[in-house]
Design a protein around this motif. Structure first.
Motif, PDB file in Angstrom:
ATOM      1  N   GLN A 128      -9.695  -9.812  -7.408  1.00  0.00           N
ATOM      2  CA  GLN A 128      -8.835 -10.376  -6.365  1.00  0.00           C
ATOM      3  C   GLN A 128      -8.235 -11.703  -6.858  1.00  0.00           C
ATOM      4  O   GLN A 128      -8.835 -12.426  -7.652  1.00  0.00           O
ATOM      5  CB  GLN A 128      -9.662 -10.603  -5.095  1.00  0.00           C
ATOM      6  N   GLU A 144      -8.290  -5.543   6.385  1.00  0.00           N
ATOM      7  CA  GLU A 144      -8.900  -6.829   6.052  1.00  0.00           C
ATOM      8  C   GLU A 144      -8.582  -7.216   4.625  1.00  0.00           C
ATOM      9  O   GLU A 144      -8.269  -8.376   4.333  1.00  0.00           O
ATOM     10  CB  GLU A 144     -10.410  -6.729   6.251  1.00  0.00           C
ATOM     11  N   VAL A 145      -8.653  -6.253   3.709  1.00  0.00           N
ATOM     12  CA  VAL A 145      -8.347  -6.524   2.305  1.00  0.00           C
ATOM     13  C   VAL A 145      -6.886  -6.920   2.139  1.00  0.00           C
ATOM     14  O   VAL A 145      -6.555  -7.857   1.390  1.00  0.00           O
ATOM     15  CB  VAL A 145      -8.676  -5.297   1.430  1.00  0.00           C
ATOM     16  N   GLU A 149      -6.451 -10.415   3.366  1.00  0.00           N
ATOM     17  CA  GLU A 149      -7.037 -11.343   2.400  1.00  0.00           C
ATOM     18  C   GLU A 149      -6.130 -11.516   1.192  1.00  0.00           C
ATOM     19  O   GLU A 149      -5.940 -12.637   0.690  1.00  0.00           O
ATOM     20  CB  GLU A 149      -8.395 -10.824   1.954  1.00  0.00           C
ATOM     21  N   THR A 150      -5.555 -10.416   0.721  1.00  0.00           N
ATOM     22  CA  THR A 150      -4.679 -10.468  -0.449  1.00  0.00           C
ATOM     23  C   THR A 150      -3.448 -11.323  -0.168  1.00  0.00           C
ATOM     24  O   THR A 150      -3.025 -12.133  -1.009  1.00  0.00           O
ATOM     25  CB  THR A 150      -4.265  -9.053  -0.869  1.00  0.00           C
ATOM     26  N   ARG A 201      -4.596 -14.926  -0.122  1.00  0.00           N
ATOM     27  CA  ARG A 201      -4.863 -15.410  -1.477  1.00  0.00           C
ATOM     28  C   ARG A 201      -3.558 -15.683  -2.229  1.00  0.00           C
ATOM     29  O   ARG A 201      -3.449 -16.655  -2.982  1.00  0.00           O
ATOM     30  CB  ARG A 201      -5.703 -14.396  -2.256  1.00  0.00           C
TER      31      ARG A 201
END
Length: 267
Positions: A211, A251-252, A255-256, A259
């Motif tokens: 990530q 959720e991923v 988050e990405t 980030r």
């Protein structure tokens, strides 16, 4: 692929909810959902398809296998055109069984590009040769550096063949910044992808992409390098990661996005 646990409708909905207006797609889920149906789904949601991944695997020696690979790549071009993207990413292929001749394998890639490039241009699609980290040279991609990718691409017009710059695969190469400048000067950066490098690598090494912000790559510096080369196109995040795939896809994705904002757009 970063959130492959999401169906295409779920992916489109999640992108809209997060304000993501562009998405890179892979052929397998697109074909499963239907190419025309996917094009309609994405178009109706107001999304743009940045790239289609992947074509390639062009190193076979057997004539029937080579003909099948060329036919599959023409289908990939057709799919890209239907989806409305102008870029098909190519993973070139590894060494054929029993062969140890890297140079000959790369020449067979060039032969294939000579056939596929004009076909792609007729359909408004560019081919983007992606160099992969050398650990994949035997079984997945005999093109290991941007220099090698450009040596292939520059045999053909830039509107037919260029390269993909993927941080995961080139971050170790101290000649890569100069090759990015070379690619930019020739108008050959057709795709730019981000992933971080984390260790230890998992068994099989394929699904070890980290990530954003979790690893050793100065991703912001690579972004500056590509921008300095004149690239103004989309920036994709492409993560093959079993741990991410086991989590909730929405959720991923959130988050990405967070980030990316944290590590790539703030000083």
């Amino acid at each position: 692929m970063t959130v492959k646990q999401l169906s295409l409708p779920e992916l489109v909905d999640a992108c809209r909810g997060l304000g993501v207006s562009q998405v890179g797609l892979w052929r397998e889920p697109v074909r499963e959902y239907g190419v025309e149906a996917t094009a309609e789904l994405v178009r109706d949601a107001g999304l743009t398809v940045t790239t289609l991944c992947r074509g390639g695997f062009l190193t076979a020696i057997d004539p029937d296998a080579r003909a099948a690979a060329l036919a599959d790549n023409r289908r990939a071009v057709d799919e890209a055109a239907t989806l409305g993207t102008d870029t098909l990413v190519l993973v070139s292929g590894g060494l054929p069984a029993g062969s140890k001749d890297l140079r000959a394998a790369r020449e067979r890639i060039a032969d294939a590009l000579a056939e596929l490039g004009p076909y792609a241009r007729e359909h408004g699609v560019r081919l983007a040769v992606e160099p992969l980290h050398p650990m994949y040279a035997a079984d997945r991609c005999v093109v290991s550096t941007l220099a090698q990718a450009l040596d292939l691409a520059e045999r053909f017009p830039a509107d037919q063949v260029g390269v993909t710059v993927d941080t995961y695969h080139i971050w170790w190469d101290d000649t890569a910044p100069a090759q990015i400048a070379r690619a930019g000067a020739g108008g050959r950066i057709h795709s730019f992808q981000l992933a971080d490098w984390t260790t230890p690598l998992p068994a099989g090494v394929l699904n070890g992409r980290g990530q954003i912000g979790d690893g050793a790559i100065d991703l912001r510096e690579w972004m500056r390098c590509v921008a300095a080369a004149g690239y103004t196109g989309p920036v994709e995040v492409e993560l093959f990661n079993e741990e991410l795939w086991e989590r909730d896809g929405r959720e991923v994705l959130a988050e990405t996005v967070a980030r990316f904002v944290e590590h790539m757009t703030q000083r």
